[in-house]
Design a protein around this motif. Structure first.
Motif, mmCIF file in Angstrom:
data_model
loop_
_atom_site.group_PDB
_atom_site.id
_atom_site.type_symbol
_atom_site.label_atom_id
_atom_site.label_comp_id
_atom_site.label_asym_id
_atom_site.label_seq_id
_atom_site.Cartn_x
_atom_site.Cartn_y
_atom_site.Cartn_z
ATOM 1 N N GLY A 16 -13.006 -17.698 7.735
ATOM 2 C CA GLY A 16 -12.957 -18.874 6.884
ATOM 3 C C GLY A 16 -12.564 -18.603 5.453
ATOM 4 N N ILE A 17 -12.400 -17.352 5.064
ATOM 5 C CA ILE A 17 -11.995 -17.029 3.698
ATOM 6 C C ILE A 17 -10.479 -17.189 3.579
ATOM 7 N N PRO A 18 -9.980 -17.728 2.472
ATOM 8 C CA PRO A 18 -8.531 -17.907 2.303
ATOM 9 C C PRO A 18 -7.823 -16.571 2.074
ATOM 10 N N LEU A 19 -7.695 -15.802 3.144
ATOM 11 C CA LEU A 19 -7.103 -14.472 3.079
ATOM 12 C C LEU A 19 -6.260 -14.263 4.328
ATOM 13 N N ARG A 20 -5.094 -13.673 4.151
ATOM 14 C CA ARG A 20 -4.205 -13.413 5.280
ATOM 15 C C ARG A 20 -4.177 -11.915 5.555
ATOM 16 N N LEU A 21 -4.426 -11.537 6.810
ATOM 17 C CA LEU A 21 -4.407 -10.136 7.219
ATOM 18 C C LEU A 21 -3.043 -9.776 7.778
ATOM 19 N N ARG A 22 -2.546 -8.624 7.382
ATOM 20 C CA ARG A 22 -1.310 -8.077 7.935
ATOM 21 C C ARG A 22 -1.634 -6.730 8.565
ATOM 22 N N ALA A 23 -1.278 -6.564 9.841
ATOM 23 C CA ALA A 23 -1.568 -5.325 10.557
ATOM 24 C C ALA A 23 -0.386 -4.367 10.476
ATOM 25 N N TRP A 24 -0.627 -3.134 10.915
ATOM 26 C CA TRP A 24 0.377 -2.068 10.815
ATOM 27 C C TRP A 24 1.599 -2.307 11.700
ATOM 28 N N ASP A 25 1.491 -3.246 12.648
ATOM 29 C CA ASP A 25 2.661 -3.558 13.476
ATOM 30 C C ASP A 25 3.474 -4.706 12.900
ATOM 31 N N GLY A 26 3.105 -5.181 11.698
ATOM 32 C CA GLY A 26 3.826 -6.264 11.057
ATOM 33 C C GLY A 26 3.306 -7.641 11.387
ATOM 34 N N SER A 27 2.399 -7.765 12.339
ATOM 35 C CA SER A 27 1.852 -9.073 12.690
ATOM 36 C C SER A 27 0.880 -9.541 11.616
ATOM 37 N N GLY B 95 -4.440 4.688 0.569
ATOM 38 C CA GLY B 95 -3.203 3.940 0.772
ATOM 39 C C GLY B 95 -3.069 3.348 2.162
ATOM 40 N N GLU B 96 -4.166 3.314 2.913
ATOM 41 C CA GLU B 96 -4.139 2.762 4.271
ATOM 42 C C GLU B 96 -4.409 1.260 4.279
ATOM 43 N N ILE B 97 -4.954 0.762 3.191
ATOM 44 C CA ILE B 97 -5.124 -0.674 2.959
ATOM 45 C C ILE B 97 -4.477 -0.982 1.623
ATOM 46 N N ASP B 98 -3.849 -2.134 1.510
ATOM 47 C CA ASP B 98 -3.218 -2.494 0.251
ATOM 48 C C ASP B 98 -3.308 -4.000 0.038
ATOM 49 N N THR B 99 -3.126 -4.403 -1.210
ATOM 50 C CA THR B 99 -3.008 -5.810 -1.590
ATOM 51 C C THR B 99 -1.631 -5.963 -2.217
ATOM 52 N N PRO B 100 -0.610 -6.267 -1.413
ATOM 53 C CA PRO B 100 0.760 -6.222 -1.915
ATOM 54 C C PRO B 100 1.105 -7.296 -2.940
ATOM 55 N N GLY B 101 0.285 -8.301 -3.083
ATOM 56 C CA GLY B 101 0.546 -9.336 -4.066
ATOM 57 C C GLY B 101 -0.364 -9.196 -5.271
ATOM 58 N N ASP B 102 -0.943 -10.306 -5.678
ATOM 59 C CA ASP B 102 -1.847 -10.356 -6.821
ATOM 60 C C ASP B 102 -3.195 -9.774 -6.409
ATOM 61 N N ILE B 103 -3.551 -8.633 -6.981
ATOM 62 C CA ILE B 103 -4.801 -7.974 -6.588
ATOM 63 C C ILE B 103 -6.006 -8.829 -6.946
ATOM 64 N N PHE B 104 -5.934 -9.580 -8.046
ATOM 65 C CA PHE B 104 -7.057 -10.427 -8.429
ATOM 66 C C PHE B 104 -7.252 -11.561 -7.419
ATOM 67 N N PRO C 183 -3.586 -15.013 -0.193
ATOM 68 C CA PRO C 183 -3.419 -13.605 -0.570
ATOM 69 C C PRO C 183 -3.474 -12.703 0.654
ATOM 70 N N VAL C 184 -2.708 -11.632 0.622
ATOM 71 C CA VAL C 184 -2.563 -10.754 1.776
ATOM 72 C C VAL C 184 -3.397 -9.490 1.594
ATOM 73 N N LEU C 185 -4.132 -9.126 2.627
ATOM 74 C CA LEU C 185 -4.785 -7.828 2.735
ATOM 75 C C LEU C 185 -4.085 -7.091 3.865
ATOM 76 N N GLU C 186 -3.410 -6.006 3.556
ATOM 77 C CA GLU C 186 -2.551 -5.316 4.515
ATOM 78 C C GLU C 186 -3.216 -4.036 5.017
ATOM 79 N N PHE C 187 -3.370 -3.945 6.331
ATOM 80 C CA PHE C 187 -3.832 -2.722 6.977
ATOM 81 C C PHE C 187 -2.587 -1.959 7.412
ATOM 82 N N ARG C 188 -2.298 -0.860 6.728
ATOM 83 C CA ARG C 188 -1.071 -0.122 6.989
ATOM 84 C C ARG C 188 -1.203 0.887 8.117
ATOM 85 N N SER C 189 -2.416 1.156 8.540
ATOM 86 C CA SER C 189 -2.629 2.207 9.526
ATOM 87 C C SER C 189 -3.898 1.936 10.318
#
Length: 441
Positions: free
Chosen positions: A23-34, A71-80, A42-48
């Motif tokens: 329910g939090i306004p956050l978008r997850l991105r996985a290491w396969d691009g999905s 560097g296995e997790i990143d916030t590619p946009g606005d970190i705040f 805002p995006v929270l990216e799991f790179r691995s």
């Protein structure tokens, strides 16, 4: 958190249970691009897969922090924006720990790790992690020296990139939020452009609160790179002894004093404040240092400074406070592991009580919480603008630590989890201070 396709939907489902991200306004991105979650969030990216493995072995804040530093997790946009989304559930506003998962929640994470092929041995912590001892006496001279070295001996050039020419590593004092800070916090170039003036205003405010006059002898406890000492000597004619446990800081402070032509008036020492032999002083400043002392050591800290001050002399204690109730440091959280080993924030009430118990008279208290949020945002802006150079100077892990620590700390101040206060006290005796604070300033 809405489901997606690919690895992201399973990752979102598992983290939604364990970290409370449902329910939090956050978008997850996985290491396969999905991806999974609200579009435009805002995006929270799991790179691995390794990031999920870290969280499995160290559930909560420590595992997530290790993955970010590596560097296995990143916030590619606005970190705040990303951290604000996480903080909306109380999950990432430093220095508050994540809630540890229950056995049932952990089982959900294990099942997700199996499906995603993330099971495996516990990855080694990133090299930047401090080796925090769980036993032994805190705040011995040797242990404090090692803790200070971990944080401050990163490289003077790296700190200058982040702090700017002022080289002041504590809360600035702002006249107002820059005009480009439409969000009420300040996010644009106006913060960076106004930082040096705001830091000069802060050190000048300390000088005026201390009532500095030509010929006064001042002790600067935790002097950093010497900015207050240089200002007190060049603008107020004071003679300053500055002490720090960081050899890197002392080296640059001496160079700056020589460049400013005040080397004869500024004595920078690599010395513990408990070992200063040549008091008493007319005034003492302690700006952003007492957070390293710890709750148990605060009474001794206050008593030591009382003994180093002349009757009638003033002490200005500028320190971060913990505003969210009584708590104990968690050695498995991000700040002690990566930023301030053995650091501990106490409440304003505890600090005031220790100072009064030592014999000081409290003259004034000024809260600067919102000022520190602005300062931290300015530092993050400077770090991100010079990111490639920061990585070159300190390495990618260290640069990521500072980005995470400063951004999450800014949110802590904005959400009133933490505050920062200037407490002005005097040792009784000597001439009485003016009747009104307006007369001092």
């Amino acid at each position: 958190m809405a489901a997606g396709t690919g690895h992201a939907d399973r990752l979102a489902a598992a983290l939604g249970v364990v970290l409370g991200t449902e329910g939090i306004p956050l978008r997850l991105r996985a290491w396969d691009g999905s991806e999974a979650g609200p579009l435009g969030a805002p995006v929270l990216e799991f790179r691995s897969r390794r990031a999920l493995r870290r969280i499995l072995w160290s559930p909560g804040q420590l595992g997530l922090s290790r993955a970010y530093v590596a560097g296995e997790i990143d916030t590619p946009g606005d970190i705040f924006a990303a951290f604000t989304a996480l903080s909306s559930a109380g999950k990432f506003a430093e220095p508050g720990p994540f809630r540890r998962p229950t056995a049932g929640e952990l089982l959900v994470l294990v099942r997700a790790a199996v499906r995603l092929g993330a099971l495996g041995p516990n990855p080694a912590p990133p090299a930047e992690e401090a080796k925090v001892r769980r036993t032994g006496r805190l705040h011995t001279r040797r242990r404090d020296s090692a803790a200070i070295s971990h944080h401050y001996d990163v490289g003077n050039d790296f700190y200058e990139l982040v702090l700017g020419p002022s080289m002041v590593y504590s809360c600035a004092v702002w006249e107002g939020i820059p005009a480009d800070g439409a969000d009420g916090h300040g996010t644009g170039n106006g913060l960076v452009e106004g930082l040096d003036a705001a830091q000069e205003a802060k050190v000048d405010l300390v000088c005026r609160k201390l009532g500095l006059q030509p010929g006064m002898r001042v002790l600067d406890v935790g002097c950093g790179w010497g900015s207050f000492a240089l200002h007190a000597a060049s603008r107020y004619g004071a003679t300053v002894v500055g002490v720090t446990l960081s050899a890197e800081q002392a080296k640059r402070a001496r160079e700056r004093a020589a460049d400013a032509g005040v080397a004869d008036a500024v004595d920078i020492r690599v010395q513990d404040y408990r070992d200063v032999p040549d008091g008493p002083f007319d005034a003492i400043s302690s700006i952003g240092m007492s957070e390293h002392v710890g709750r148990a050591g605060t009474p001794r800290y206050a008593a030591t400074l009382f003994g180093l001050l002349k009757p009638g002399g003033r002490l200005l204690n500028h320190a971060i406070s913990w505003n969210a109730g009584v708590t104990s440091p968690d050695p498995d959280s991000f700040i002690p592991r990566y930023v301030f080993p053995d650091g501990e924030m106490i409440s304003l009430a505890e600090m005031a009580a220790a100072l009064e118990t030592a014999g000081f008279e409290i003259l004034d208290v000024e809260a600067l919480r919102r000022h520190y949020a602005l300062t931290l945002r300015a530092w993050v802006n400077r770090l991100e603008a010079g990111w490639d150079r920061a990585v070159e100077l300190a390495g990618p892990g260290r640069a990521r630590i500072w980005r995470l620590y400063m951004a999450s700390s800014a949110l802590g101040f904005e959400n009133n989890l933490t505050g920062v206060n200037q407490v002005l006290v005097r040792r009784p005796g000597g001439a009485e201070p003016p009747l009104r604070r307006t007369e001092w300033l």
